[in-house]
Scaffold this active site. Structure first.
Site, short mmCIF file in Angstrom:
data_model
loop_
_atom_site.label_atom_id
_atom_site.label_comp_id
_atom_site.label_asym_id
_atom_site.label_seq_id
_atom_site.Cartn_x
_atom_site.Cartn_y
_atom_site.Cartn_z
N TYR A 165 0.84 -1.20 0.00
CA TYR A 165 0.00 0.00 0.00
C TYR A 165 0.88 1.26 0.00
O TYR A 165 0.68 2.17 -0.81
CB TYR A 165 -0.91 -0.02 1.23
CG TYR A 165 -1.79 1.20 1.38
CD1 TYR A 165 -2.97 1.33 0.64
CD2 TYR A 165 -1.45 2.23 2.25
CE1 TYR A 165 -3.79 2.44 0.77
CE2 TYR A 165 -2.26 3.35 2.39
CZ TYR A 165 -3.43 3.44 1.66
OH TYR A 165 -4.23 4.57 1.79
N LYS A 176 1.22 4.28 -2.90
CA LYS A 176 0.88 5.68 -2.63
C LYS A 176 2.08 6.59 -2.91
O LYS A 176 1.91 7.72 -3.37
CB LYS A 176 0.38 5.83 -1.19
CG LYS A 176 -0.96 5.15 -0.96
CD LYS A 176 -2.03 5.69 -1.91
CE LYS A 176 -3.41 5.13 -1.65
NZ LYS A 176 -4.44 5.70 -2.54
#
Ligand code: NAP
Length: 248
Positions: A155, A159
């Site tokens: 994740y 990002k």
């Protein structure tokens, strides 16, 4: 009375829930018509947009699929007559230790968060270029792009990559299309699962200078600013509504 986004056509992904839903409502309040994209039905939020006196078009689509991304942008052109604003908000977060993470799980996080942002951005920018009247892209990253987080490496990596896409697109498409990121701190949405808030999360709250996690509407306001007439000299930037947790 004229509104700041009167006549603008927006597309918001992840619009069925959380930050995307709050953003759709805020853009609608500011006068934009909208295509609402999500895996989950956006019919209810489309009705809320319609109740605000704007057009709301619900599209069930997977942002990680090229054909879906193309069709979602085409719906904006067909049903709203063009596209001026894209908010890339759809995303997934998974907690998995690196040594237990399968390639499939890693790929799925990249597929939605990074490939989805790429596909939607590419389709939207192509449409904006053909239209010739500029445009705005707001990509939703996370403060975890800077901080990293144990057991969330995929994740965090996606990002951080979204920040790279943003800065590169900002340079590639200046001066016509302004491209910025919003990197929120923790926000009370289904993704965070605050109903099951653990002691660990409560402790994190006490580390935030403003003493609490954010509300979706507080992120939506920043996104709407970047999409609106007050942000004409802003591109390639990252705005971080995070209660002061990260100060750059
Ligand atoms: P959320 O409430 O879970 O909303 C995300 C929405 O995206 C859901 O409706 C989800 O649908 C949809 N979605 C997931 N995969 C999709 C796909 N492949 N195609 C289309 N739609 C898809 O989460 P949120 O907290 O509002 O998160 C919005 C964005 O903010 C995300 O990019 C997230 O990474 C970012 N963010 C959130 C926080 C936070 O603390 N909440 C902090 C920093 C950044 P389903 O429910 O059907 O999966």
């Amino acid at each position: 009375m004229s509104l700041p986004l009167d006549g603008k056509r927006a597309l918001v992904t992840g619009a069925a829930s959380g930050i995307g839903r709050a953003t759709a409502l805020e853009l609608g309040r500011r006068g934009a018509d909208m295509v609402l994209v999500d895996l989950t039905s956006c019919d209810a939020i489309a009705d809320e947009i319609t109740a605000l006196g704007r057009k709301g078009v619900a599209v069930e689509a997977d942002v990680g699929e090229e054909v879906h991304a193309h069709e979602a942008v085409q719906r904006s052109l067909a049903d709203l007559g063009g596209l001026d604003i894209l908010v890339n908000c759809a995303g997934i977060m998974r907690e998995t230790r690196l040594l237990e993470m399968s390639v499939d799980e890693f790929d799925e996080i990249v597929r939605v968060n990074l490939r989805g942002t790429f596909l939607m951005g590419r389709e939207a920018i192509a449409a904006m270029k053909r239209q010739g009247s500029g445009g705005r892209i707001v990509n939703i990253a996370s403060e975890l792009a800077y901080l990293g987080r144990a057991e969330y490496s995929a994740y965090c990596a996606t990002k951080a990559a979204v920040l790279g896409l943003t800065r590169s697109w900002a340079r590639e498409f200046a001066p016509d299309i302004l491209v910025n990121s919003v990197a929120p701190g923790p926000v009370d949405t289904p993704m965070l699962g605050i109903d099951n808030m653990t002691a660990e999360w409560r402790e994190k709250e006490s580390d935030i200078p403003l003493g609490r996690i954010g509300r979706p509407e507080e992120i939506a306001g920043v996104i709407a600013f970047l999409a609106g007439p007050e942000a004409t000299f802003v591109t390639g930037q990252t705005f971080s509504p995070n209660g002061g947790a990260v100060m750059l």
